[in-house]
Design an enzyme around this catalytic site. Structure first.
Site, PDB file in Angstrom:
ATOM      1  N   LYS A 110     -24.766 -25.670   2.071  1.00 41.59           N
ATOM      2  CA  LYS A 110     -23.841 -25.571   0.943  1.00 41.59           C
ATOM      3  C   LYS A 110     -22.899 -24.403   1.192  1.00 41.59           C
ATOM      4  O   LYS A 110     -23.337 -23.270   1.403  1.00 41.59           O
ATOM      5  CB  LYS A 110     -24.615 -25.365  -0.357  1.00 41.59           C
ATOM      6  N   LYS A 149     -22.540 -29.978   1.396  1.00 37.74           N
ATOM      7  CA  LYS A 149     -21.675 -29.832   0.227  1.00 37.74           C
ATOM      8  C   LYS A 149     -20.682 -28.707   0.454  1.00 37.74           C
ATOM      9  O   LYS A 149     -21.102 -27.638   0.915  1.00 37.74           O
ATOM     10  CB  LYS A 149     -22.562 -29.528  -0.980  1.00 37.74           C
TER      11      LYS A 149
HETATM   12  N1  LIG Z   1     -25.425 -24.019  -8.067  1.00 34.25           N
HETATM   13  C1  LIG Z   1     -24.706 -24.751  -8.939  1.00 34.25           C
HETATM   14  C2  LIG Z   1     -23.922 -25.906  -8.476  1.00 34.25           C
HETATM   15  N2  LIG Z   1     -24.463 -27.126  -8.319  1.00 34.25           N
HETATM   16  C3  LIG Z   1     -23.437 -27.987  -8.005  1.00 34.25           C
HETATM   17  C4  LIG Z   1     -22.247 -27.269  -7.939  1.00 34.25           C
HETATM   18  C5  LIG Z   1     -20.862 -27.788  -7.674  1.00 34.25           C
HETATM   19  C6  LIG Z   1     -20.637 -29.222  -7.912  1.00 34.25           C
HETATM   20  C7  LIG Z   1     -19.205 -29.606  -8.021  1.00 34.25           C
HETATM   21  O1  LIG Z   1     -18.278 -28.808  -7.822  1.00 34.25           O
HETATM   22  O2  LIG Z   1     -18.985 -30.772  -8.348  1.00 34.25           O
HETATM   23  C8  LIG Z   1     -22.558 -25.939  -8.209  1.00 34.25           C
HETATM   24  C9  LIG Z   1     -21.502 -24.897  -8.295  1.00 34.25           C
HETATM   25  C10 LIG Z   1     -21.595 -23.651  -7.569  1.00 34.25           C
HETATM   26  O3  LIG Z   1     -22.405 -23.488  -6.654  1.00 34.25           O
HETATM   27  O4  LIG Z   1     -20.837 -22.751  -7.931  1.00 34.25           O
END
Ligand SMILES: NCc1[nH]cc(CCC(=O)O)c1CC(=O)O
Ligand SMILES: [Mg+2]
Length: 354
Positions: A222, A276
């Site tokens: 991520k 992601k």
């Molecule tokens: N940890 C939280 C999380 N889980 C999914 C997303 C993002 C999903 C999206 O942008 O659609 C995030 C945001 C972040 O890490 O700031």
């Protein structure tokens, strides 16, 4: 057959056909790839990748209240739903045969604190939603995100001390959050926090507490991304977030490091791994799939959705075609499934075409 400059080597000494006339020049090509693209039936026949409804996970936003759907301004077509409405969309997902939905809460500011303690409330919005969905639609998969950002006053995924995100202390809380969600009936625990060691700790705790069948989908690679902006609007953490998440989410310049992250999460017990965001990281999806041959998922995140939906709303692109092109691109890159806010639209389009 060896090929050089469009003419098989075996044919290089054979006499060349004469061009008919100068007015209608004809290249002496034995191989013409356009033949297979000539008709719709032929294109269908040689198509290498197919998007099906089985590939889709539908993320939803849940908010407190009753019988209310509130649009998310930066995600045209996406709404925050109260629990009763989440159940209605779960019904829509079930009717469309979408295999799994993912839940994200908008937590009232008054319930947020530095420790994210609402994450451990067995009656929080996520747990309420899981129970309500499972009661009516037990056969649909429900995935719950594990991270503290929807619940913390500072908007970070972990515990903050002197400006630093504490790793091991955060993992201890995430373990409790995962158990709380499993207790509510969640099928897939999906840690998105990027702390080191959380997959192993959560797996052990699930197994020790009678949740040996609960799956883990790790947000393994991520990245710290600008494309999460609209999501942070949707869960109400955009304004509260202090600083950025670059001490725990990955640097977008890195690729080898993603393999190390994924390898560790597999070793710690992840059943499925995720990359992601999606569209800017298709190379990572491909490397992960080729290296580990694991069930590999990709999250087409909020900012990617917003780019397509926003441009389409302005008439700048054909939204439906851009949606389908982006989704089949994930399949081509090797993804087994996609978390996407387009899930219901894509499922409807697939159904209409079959
Ligand atoms: N940890 C939280 C999380 N889980 C999914 C997303 C993002 C999903 C999206 O942008 O659609 C995030 C945001 C972040 O890490 O700031
Ligand atoms: Mg990791």
């Amino acid at each position: 057959m060896a090929i050089k400059f469009g003419r098989p080597i075996e044919l290089r000494d054979a006499p060349r056909r004469q061009a008919e006339t100068l007015a209608a020049p004809s290249l002496d090509l034995t191989i013409r790839l356009r033949r297979n693209r000539k008709t719709e039936w032929a294109r269908r026949l040689v198509r290498e990748n197919v998007l099906t409804t089985n590939d889709l996970i539908w993320p939803m936003f849940v908010v407190d209240g009753h019988n209310t759907r509130t649009p998310v301004a930066s995600m045209p077509g996406v709404e925050r739903l109260t629990v009763d409405q989440i159940v209605r969309d779960a019904e829509r997902a079930a009717k469309l045969n979408i295999p799994c939905i993912a839940l994200f809460p908008f937590t009232e500011p008054a319930l947020r604190d530095a420790e994210g303690s609402e994450a451990l409330n067995p009656d929080n919005l996520v747990c309420q939603s899981v129970r309500a969905i499972k009661k009516e639609f037990p056969d649909i998969g429900v995935l719950c995100d594990v991270a503290l950002d929807p619940f913390t006053s500072h908007g970070h995924d972990g515990l903050l001390e002197d400006g630093k995100i504490l790793n091991d202390e955060t993992v201890a809380v995430l373990v409790k959050q995962a158990l709380t969600q499993a207790e509510a009936g969640c099928d897939v625990i999906a840690p998105s926090d990027m702390m080191d060691g959380r997959i192993g700790a959560i797996r052990d705790a699930l197994d020790d507490n009678g949740f040996g069948d609960v799956q883990i989908m790790s947000y393994a690679a991520k990245y710290a991304s600008a494309f999460y902006g609209p999501f942070r609007d949707a869960i109400g953490s955009a304004k509260t977030l202090t600083g950025d998440k670059r001490t725990y989410q990955m640097d977008s310049a890195n690729s080898d490091e993603a393999l190390r992250e994924v390898e560790l999460d597999i070793a710690e017990g992840a059943d499925m791994v995720m990359v992601k965001p999606g569209m800017p990281y298709l190379d990572i999806v491909r490397r992960v799939k080729d290296t580990f041959a694991m069930p590999t998922f990709v999250y087409q995140v909020s900012g990617e959705y917003a780019m397509i939906a926003g441009a389409a709303a302005n008439g700048w692109i054909d939204g439906e075609r851009a949606m389908m092109e982006s989704l089949v691109g994930f399949k081509r890159a090797g993804a087994d499934g996609i978390l996407t806010y387009f899930a219901p639209q894509a499922a409807e389009k697939i159904r209409a075409e079959s």
